[in-house]
Design a protein around this motif. Structure first.
Motif, PDB file in Angstrom:
ATOM      1  N   ASP A  66      78.766  27.155  64.163  1.00 29.97           N
ATOM      2  CA  ASP A  66      79.162  25.945  63.448  1.00 29.97           C
ATOM      3  C   ASP A  66      80.618  25.613  63.772  1.00 29.97           C
ATOM      4  OD1 ASP A  66      79.144  23.787  61.718  1.00 29.97           O
ATOM      5  OD2 ASP A  66      79.460  25.003  59.926  1.00 29.97           O
ATOM      6  N   ILE A  67      80.809  24.468  64.431  1.00 25.57           N
ATOM      7  CA  ILE A  67      82.151  23.965  64.728  1.00 25.57           C
ATOM      8  C   ILE A  67      82.201  22.538  64.174  1.00 25.57           C
ATOM      9  CG2 ILE A  67      83.910  23.608  66.507  1.00 25.57           C
ATOM     10  CD1 ILE A  67      82.418  25.642  68.236  1.00 25.57           C
ATOM     11  N   PRO A  68      82.396  22.408  62.852  1.00 29.10           N
ATOM     12  CA  PRO A  68      82.276  21.116  62.172  1.00 29.10           C
ATOM     13  C   PRO A  68      83.193  20.022  62.708  1.00 29.10           C
ATOM     14  CG  PRO A  68      82.557  22.891  60.580  1.00 29.10           C
ATOM     15  CD  PRO A  68      82.738  23.480  61.937  1.00 29.10           C
ATOM     16  N   ALA A  69      84.441  20.332  63.002  1.00 30.14           N
ATOM     17  CA  ALA A  69      85.386  19.309  63.468  1.00 30.14           C
ATOM     18  C   ALA A  69      84.959  18.726  64.811  1.00 30.14           C
ATOM     19  CB  ALA A  69      86.789  19.896  63.581  1.00 30.14           C
ATOM     20  N   GLU A  70      84.046  19.384  65.481  1.00 31.50           N
ATOM     21  CA  GLU A  70      83.585  18.960  66.798  1.00 31.50           C
ATOM     22  C   GLU A  70      82.194  18.322  66.769  1.00 31.50           C
ATOM     23  OE1 GLU A  70      85.147  19.223  70.000  1.00 31.50           O
ATOM     24  OE2 GLU A  70      86.747  19.279  68.533  1.00 31.50           O
ATOM     25  N   SER A  71      81.556  18.237  65.603  1.00 33.06           N
ATOM     26  CA  SER A  71      80.153  17.794  65.520  1.00 33.06           C
ATOM     27  C   SER A  71      79.320  18.571  66.532  1.00 33.06           C
ATOM     28  CB  SER A  71      80.028  16.294  65.786  1.00 33.06           C
ATOM     29  OG  SER A  71      80.722  15.573  64.821  1.00 33.06           O
ATOM     30  N   SER A  72      79.574  19.881  66.567  1.00 32.46           N
ATOM     31  CA  SER A  72      78.924  20.740  67.561  1.00 32.46           C
ATOM     32  C   SER A  72      78.310  21.965  66.909  1.00 32.46           C
ATOM     33  CB  SER A  72      79.944  21.200  68.608  1.00 32.46           C
ATOM     34  OG  SER A  72      80.432  20.113  69.351  1.00 32.46           O
ATOM     35  N   GLU A  73      77.136  22.321  67.433  1.00 34.18           N
ATOM     36  CA  GLU A  73      76.449  23.548  67.065  1.00 34.18           C
ATOM     37  C   GLU A  73      75.964  24.198  68.354  1.00 34.18           C
ATOM     38  OE1 GLU A  73      73.419  22.839  64.110  1.00 34.18           O
ATOM     39  OE2 GLU A  73      74.828  21.792  62.787  1.00 34.18           O
ATOM     40  N   PRO A  74      76.911  24.714  69.158  1.00 29.16           N
ATOM     41  CA  PRO A  74      76.495  25.350  70.410  1.00 29.16           C
ATOM     42  C   PRO A  74      75.774  26.661  70.140  1.00 29.16           C
ATOM     43  CG  PRO A  74      78.832  25.687  70.040  1.00 29.16           C
ATOM     44  CD  PRO A  74      78.354  24.761  68.959  1.00 29.16           C
ATOM     45  N   GLN A  75      75.014  27.103  71.134  1.00 30.01           N
ATOM     46  CA  GLN A  75      74.334  28.387  71.076  1.00 30.01           C
ATOM     47  C   GLN A  75      74.758  29.178  72.316  1.00 30.01           C
ATOM     48  OE1 GLN A  75      70.007  29.434  71.928  1.00 30.01           O
ATOM     49  NE2 GLN A  75      69.960  28.961  69.755  1.00 30.01           N
ATOM     50  N   PRO A  76      75.891  29.877  72.222  1.00 33.26           N
ATOM     51  CA  PRO A  76      76.354  30.656  73.376  1.00 33.26           C
ATOM     52  C   PRO A  76      75.323  31.706  73.767  1.00 33.26           C
ATOM     53  CG  PRO A  76      78.027  30.576  71.649  1.00 33.26           C
ATOM     54  CD  PRO A  76      76.761  30.020  71.068  1.00 33.26           C
ATOM     55  N   ASP A  77      75.449  32.201  74.974  1.00 33.97           N
ATOM     56  CA  ASP A  77      74.540  33.255  75.416  1.00 33.97           C
ATOM     57  C   ASP A  77      74.741  34.523  74.600  1.00 33.97           C
ATOM     58  OD1 ASP A  77      73.183  31.810  77.483  1.00 33.97           O
ATOM     59  OD2 ASP A  77      75.048  31.906  78.624  1.00 33.97           O
ATOM     60  N   LEU A  78      75.979  34.735  74.138  1.00 35.97           N
ATOM     61  CA  LEU A  78      76.277  35.885  73.299  1.00 35.97           C
ATOM     62  C   LEU A  78      77.485  35.539  72.428  1.00 35.97           C
ATOM     63  CD1 LEU A  78      75.348  38.939  73.011  1.00 35.97           C
ATOM     64  CD2 LEU A  78      77.296  39.484  74.463  1.00 35.97           C
ATOM     65  N   VAL A  79      77.430  35.924  71.167  1.00 36.52           N
ATOM     66  CA  VAL A  79      78.596  35.831  70.285  1.00 36.52           C
ATOM     67  C   VAL A  79      78.910  37.246  69.828  1.00 36.52           C
ATOM     68  CG1 VAL A  79      78.047  33.493  69.481  1.00 36.52           C
ATOM     69  CG2 VAL A  79      77.344  35.443  68.108  1.00 36.52           C
ATOM     70  N   VAL A  80      80.194  37.510  69.606  1.00 34.48           N
ATOM     71  CA  VAL A  80      80.604  38.820  69.102  1.00 34.48           C
ATOM     72  C   VAL A  80      81.478  38.579  67.877  1.00 34.48           C
ATOM     73  CG1 VAL A  80      81.774  40.988  69.611  1.00 34.48           C
ATOM     74  CG2 VAL A  80      80.541  39.788  71.440  1.00 34.48           C
ATOM     75  N   LEU A  81      81.112  39.227  66.768  1.00 31.20           N
ATOM     76  CA  LEU A  81      81.886  39.085  65.556  1.00 31.20           C
ATOM     77  C   LEU A  81      82.089  40.451  64.928  1.00 31.20           C
ATOM     78  CD1 LEU A  81      79.709  37.690  62.678  1.00 31.20           C
ATOM     79  CD2 LEU A  81      78.764  38.032  64.920  1.00 31.20           C
ATOM     80  N   PRO A  82      83.198  40.617  64.196  1.00 33.77           N
ATOM     81  CA  PRO A  82      83.407  41.881  63.493  1.00 33.77           C
ATOM     82  C   PRO A  82      82.274  42.107  62.504  1.00 33.77           C
ATOM     83  CG  PRO A  82      85.383  40.486  63.393  1.00 33.77           C
ATOM     84  CD  PRO A  82      84.275  39.653  63.962  1.00 33.77           C
ATOM     85  N   ALA A  83      81.832  43.336  62.381  1.00 35.12           N
ATOM     86  CA  ALA A  83      80.711  43.655  61.495  1.00 35.12           C
ATOM     87  C   ALA A  83      80.964  43.154  60.079  1.00 35.12           C
ATOM     88  CB  ALA A  83      80.457  45.161  61.491  1.00 35.12           C
ATOM     89  N   GLU A  84      82.207  43.269  59.609  1.00 38.45           N
ATOM     90  CA  GLU A  84      82.504  42.850  58.233  1.00 38.45           C
ATOM     91  C   GLU A  84      82.522  41.336  58.068  1.00 38.45           C
ATOM     92  OE1 GLU A  84      86.438  43.309  60.360  1.00 38.45           O
ATOM     93  OE2 GLU A  84      84.654  44.564  60.194  1.00 38.45           O
TER      94      GLU A  84
END
Length: 184
Positions: A66-84
């Motif tokens: 979710d990138i609201p300011a961009e009116s974008s909902e991309p689906q990258p090949d991979l996302v990495v986020l901290p577990a928490e």
């Protein structure tokens, strides 16, 4: 686009049913469809995913951002986020929760991956954007996002050839690219 137009496009996008095997993304208010990826593409994503230490990080495929300011909902090949930072549920992960996004270039995605998504991810404040290009046998690591809209970009760009180690400082690891395949 106005805020009303953006909301209508987002509502339409969320109800849109793509044909089987077709990936669909919302990029700056436009619905973009592409065919399923090549085996080389999928293996590269797998090799990257296996090198991310699960427990501290969650490497997720087919996750909408979710990138609201961009009116974008991309689906990258991979996302990495901290577990928490992982949400308990939902289709969209906020860009602010991500440490890194990965795109593997395909025949039809080159312009989107190198230009459009570069500015979208930078505008979303995603700290690291990794572009893996099996046509040119190289990895591009972009860091230090700044700016807004189509003018957003990354201050730092580091390019490595396949076979060379790729430092991913945001994750505290060096990516081994020796197994990455190429495409003609």
């Amino acid at each position: 686009m106005t805020a009303v137009d953006d909301r209508r496009m987002t509502e339409y996008f969320e109800s849109f049913e793509a044909p089987e095997g077709v990936k669909v993304e919302l990029l700056r208010g436009e619905i973009v469809m592409m065919a399923g990826p090549d085996v080389v593409h999928n293996l590269i994503v797998l090799f990257v995913q296996r090198q991310v230490p699960v427990g501290r990080w969650y490497p997720l495929q087919t996750q909408d951002v979710d990138i609201p300011a961009e009116s974008s909902e991309p689906q990258p090949d991979l996302v990495v986020l901290p577990a928490e930072a992982a949400p308990e549920s939902g289709r969209l992960v906020p860009a602010s929760a991500l440490a890194m996004v990965v795109e593997v270039v395909s025949k039809t995605s080159k312009l989107r991956d190198y230009v459009t998504k570069r500015s979208i991810y930078a505008a979303g404040g995603i700290p690291t954007y990794l572009i893996i290009d099996p046509f040119q046998a190289k990895c591009v690591v972009l860091t230090e996002p700044f700016g807004a809209g189509e003018e957003a970009d990354y201050r730092t760009e580091r390019t490595s050839k396949f076979g060379e180690p790729v430092p991913l400082d945001v994750l505290g690891l060096t990516l081994d690219t020796a197994e990455f395949g190429t495409l003609p």
